[in-house]
Design a protein around this motif. Structure first.
Motif, PDB file in Angstrom:
ATOM      1  N   ASN A   9       0.901  -1.251  -0.296  1.00  0.00           N
ATOM      2  CA  ASN A   9      -0.139  -0.118  -0.049  1.00  0.00           C
ATOM      3  C   ASN A   9       1.141   1.265   0.097  1.00  0.00           C
ATOM      4  OD1 ASN A   9      -1.729   2.303   0.319  1.00  0.00           O
ATOM      5  ND2 ASN A   9      -2.425   1.367   2.780  1.00  0.00           N
ATOM      6  N   HIS A  95      -9.291   1.698   4.839  1.00  0.00           N
ATOM      7  CA  HIS A  95      -7.880   1.293   5.196  1.00  0.00           C
ATOM      8  C   HIS A  95      -8.349   1.944   6.861  1.00  0.00           C
ATOM      9  CE1 HIS A  95      -3.779   2.400   6.160  1.00  0.00           C
ATOM     10  NE2 HIS A  95      -3.525   0.990   5.760  1.00  0.00           N
ATOM     11  N   GLU A  97      -6.817   5.013   8.076  1.00  0.00           N
ATOM     12  CA  GLU A  97      -6.041   6.702   7.340  1.00  0.00           C
ATOM     13  C   GLU A  97      -7.858   6.715   7.064  1.00  0.00           C
ATOM     14  OE1 GLU A  97      -3.011   4.955   5.182  1.00  0.00           O
ATOM     15  OE2 GLU A  97      -1.888   4.907   7.656  1.00  0.00           O
ATOM     16  N   ALA A 171      -0.027  -0.288  15.493  1.00  0.00           N
ATOM     17  CA  ALA A 171       0.925  -1.214  14.592  1.00  0.00           C
ATOM     18  C   ALA A 171       1.388  -0.201  13.122  1.00  0.00           C
ATOM     19  CB  ALA A 171       1.258  -2.621  14.995  1.00  0.00           C
ATOM     20  N   ILE A 172       0.194   0.848  12.596  1.00  0.00           N
ATOM     21  CA  ILE A 172       0.830   1.263  11.416  1.00  0.00           C
ATOM     22  C   ILE A 172       1.773   2.192  11.146  1.00  0.00           C
ATOM     23  CG2 ILE A 172      -0.927   1.707   9.229  1.00  0.00           C
ATOM     24  CD1 ILE A 172      -2.785   0.251   9.856  1.00  0.00           C
ATOM     25  N   GLY A 173       2.769   1.944  10.796  1.00  0.00           N
ATOM     26  CA  GLY A 173       3.326   3.509  10.076  1.00  0.00           C
ATOM     27  C   GLY A 173       4.108   3.265  11.828  1.00  0.00           C
ATOM     28  N   GLY A 211       1.024  -4.009   9.452  1.00  0.00           N
ATOM     29  CA  GLY A 211       1.346  -3.179  11.081  1.00  0.00           C
ATOM     30  C   GLY A 211       2.844  -3.177  10.837  1.00  0.00           C
ATOM     31  N   SER A 212       3.536  -2.604  10.095  1.00  0.00           N
ATOM     32  CA  SER A 212       4.810  -2.610  10.764  1.00  0.00           C
ATOM     33  C   SER A 212       5.582  -3.563  10.015  1.00  0.00           C
ATOM     34  CB  SER A 212       4.926  -2.076  11.639  1.00  0.00           C
ATOM     35  OG  SER A 212       4.824  -0.670  11.578  1.00  0.00           O
ATOM     36  N   LEU A 231       0.158  -6.910   4.490  1.00  0.00           N
ATOM     37  CA  LEU A 231      -0.381  -5.411   3.514  1.00  0.00           C
ATOM     38  C   LEU A 231       0.278  -4.403   4.408  1.00  0.00           C
ATOM     39  CD1 LEU A 231      -2.518  -3.625   1.716  1.00  0.00           C
ATOM     40  CD2 LEU A 231      -4.187  -3.098   3.724  1.00  0.00           C
ATOM     41  N   VAL A 232       1.044  -4.475   3.412  1.00  0.00           N
ATOM     42  CA  VAL A 232       2.692  -3.521   3.880  1.00  0.00           C
ATOM     43  C   VAL A 232       2.303  -2.229   3.163  1.00  0.00           C
ATOM     44  CG1 VAL A 232       4.919  -4.002   4.060  1.00  0.00           C
ATOM     45  CG2 VAL A 232       3.893  -5.892   3.877  1.00  0.00           C
ATOM     46  N   GLY A 233       2.725  -1.289   4.531  1.00  0.00           N
ATOM     47  CA  GLY A 233       2.455   0.067   4.103  1.00  0.00           C
ATOM     48  C   GLY A 233       4.388   0.393   3.944  1.00  0.00           C
ATOM     49  N   GLY A 234       5.247   1.067   4.171  1.00  0.00           N
ATOM     50  CA  GLY A 234       6.206   2.426   4.405  1.00  0.00           C
ATOM     51  C   GLY A 234       7.123   0.625   3.860  1.00  0.00           C
TER      52      GLY A 234
HETATM   53  C1  PEP Z   1      -0.815   0.268   6.319  1.00  0.00           C
HETATM   54  O1  PEP Z   1      -0.855   1.070   5.238  1.00  0.00           O
HETATM   55  O2  PEP Z   1      -1.425  -0.755   5.680  1.00  0.00           O
HETATM   56  C2  PEP Z   1       0.486  -0.157   6.823  1.00  0.00           C
HETATM   57  C3  PEP Z   1       0.626  -1.659   6.754  1.00  0.00           C
HETATM   58  O3  PEP Z   1       1.717   0.378   7.046  1.00  0.00           O
HETATM   59  P1  PEP Z   1       3.157   0.273   7.278  1.00  0.00           P
HETATM   60  O4  PEP Z   1       3.380  -1.303   7.007  1.00  0.00           O
HETATM   61  O5  PEP Z   1       3.917   1.477   7.911  1.00  0.00           O
HETATM   62  O6  PEP Z   1       3.147  -0.351   9.345  1.00  0.00           O
END
Ligand code: PEP
Length: 251
Positions: A9, A95, A97, A171-173, A211-212, A231-234
């Motif tokens: 993501n 999501h 956010e 845990a997100i970001g 979540g991270s 599901l992976v952000g950063g």
């Molecule tokens: C996300 O945006 O769904 C997410 C999990 O972000 P992050 O991996 O950066 O925590």
């Protein structure tokens, strides 16, 4: 046996140059980890570029959100019909956010889930509790209520054609990852809650953790019995790091 799915993501991050570098940098990871489906969710404006770059690859893609309407006077929105026309397989819905910053209720998220499915997209239903809810021991009740809104609107079998992403908001970001044990406990709870209504749906649906997640913790998280990927952000913004996350799902 559920296929592993690792989805990036990108949120509100990308340039034409970074999209090209990132997709080209993921082609080998998608090829080398053939048991894992690799997907990306770019900002909507970059979807045509991702469509072109992924054409001869195994990489799939989706949107980060879609509107509850399919056309009309809804300035700034993107519809499921449009996303489908540009080759999206998935769209995220709900999501955290969107829920927190944009005030989307579980009922609005359920409407988005339904309109995505009606128009040929696979909704990735994001659920998860805030830090306050986690500390109050409310995690299971929160995720059940978020799931119930979709089941009430679309029925339990709608989850046959959907993905669930459990993402604790705390845990997100933040760099704080749920331990594999905590994540597994909630994933197992989600699956058993679904199984009470339909065992086949519960067995089939992919439940991703978010979540991270990073290269260093992905294998342990994805190795849990009820965690089917992430599901992976950063970490999805760097091809080398995201490739490590992907490898963790094929271990
Ligand atoms: C996300 O945006 O769904 C997410 C999990 O972000 P992050 O991996 O950066 O925590």
């Amino acid at each position: 046996m559920r296929q592993a799915l690792v989805m990036g993501n990108w949120k509100l991050n990308a340039t034409k140059a970074s999209v090209e570098a990132l997709i080209n940098g993921l082609v080998d990871a998608a090829k080398d980890n053939a048991t894992v489906e690799v997907a990306v969710c770019p900002p909507a404006v970059f979807i045509p570029q991702v469509e072109a770059l992924t054409a001869d690859t195994a990489i799939t893609y989706g949107a980060q959100d879609c509107d509850v309407n399919t056309s009309g006077a809804f300035t700034g929105e993107n519809s499921a019909v449009m996303l489908k026309e540009f080759g999206c397989k998935y769209t995220l819905v709900g999501h955290s956010e969107r829920r927190v910053i944009h005030g989307e209720s579980s009922e609005v998220v359920a409407d988005k889930f339904a309109v995505a499915q009606e128009n040929g997209l696979v909704p990735v239903l994001c659920i998860g509790e805030t830090l306050e809810q986690f500390e109050a021991g409310e995690t299971k009740a929160v995720v059940e209520a978020q799931l119930q809104a979709v089941v009430t609107k679309s029925g339990i079998t709608s989850l046959n054609n959907a993905v669930i992403a459990y993402e604790p908001v705390w845990a997100i970001g933040t760099g704080k990852t749920a331990t594999p044990e905590i994540a597994q406990e909630i994933h197992a709870h989600i699956r058993s809650w679904l199984a009470e209504q339909d065992a086949a749906v519960a067995n089939k649906v992919q439940i991703l953790y978010g979540g991270s997640v990073k290269g260093a913790n992905s294998a342990e998280l994805f190795g849990q019995a009820d965690i089917d990927g992430g599901l992976v952000g950063g970490a999805s913004l760097d091809a080398v790091e995201f490739s490590k996350v992907i490898a963790g799902a094929s271990a």
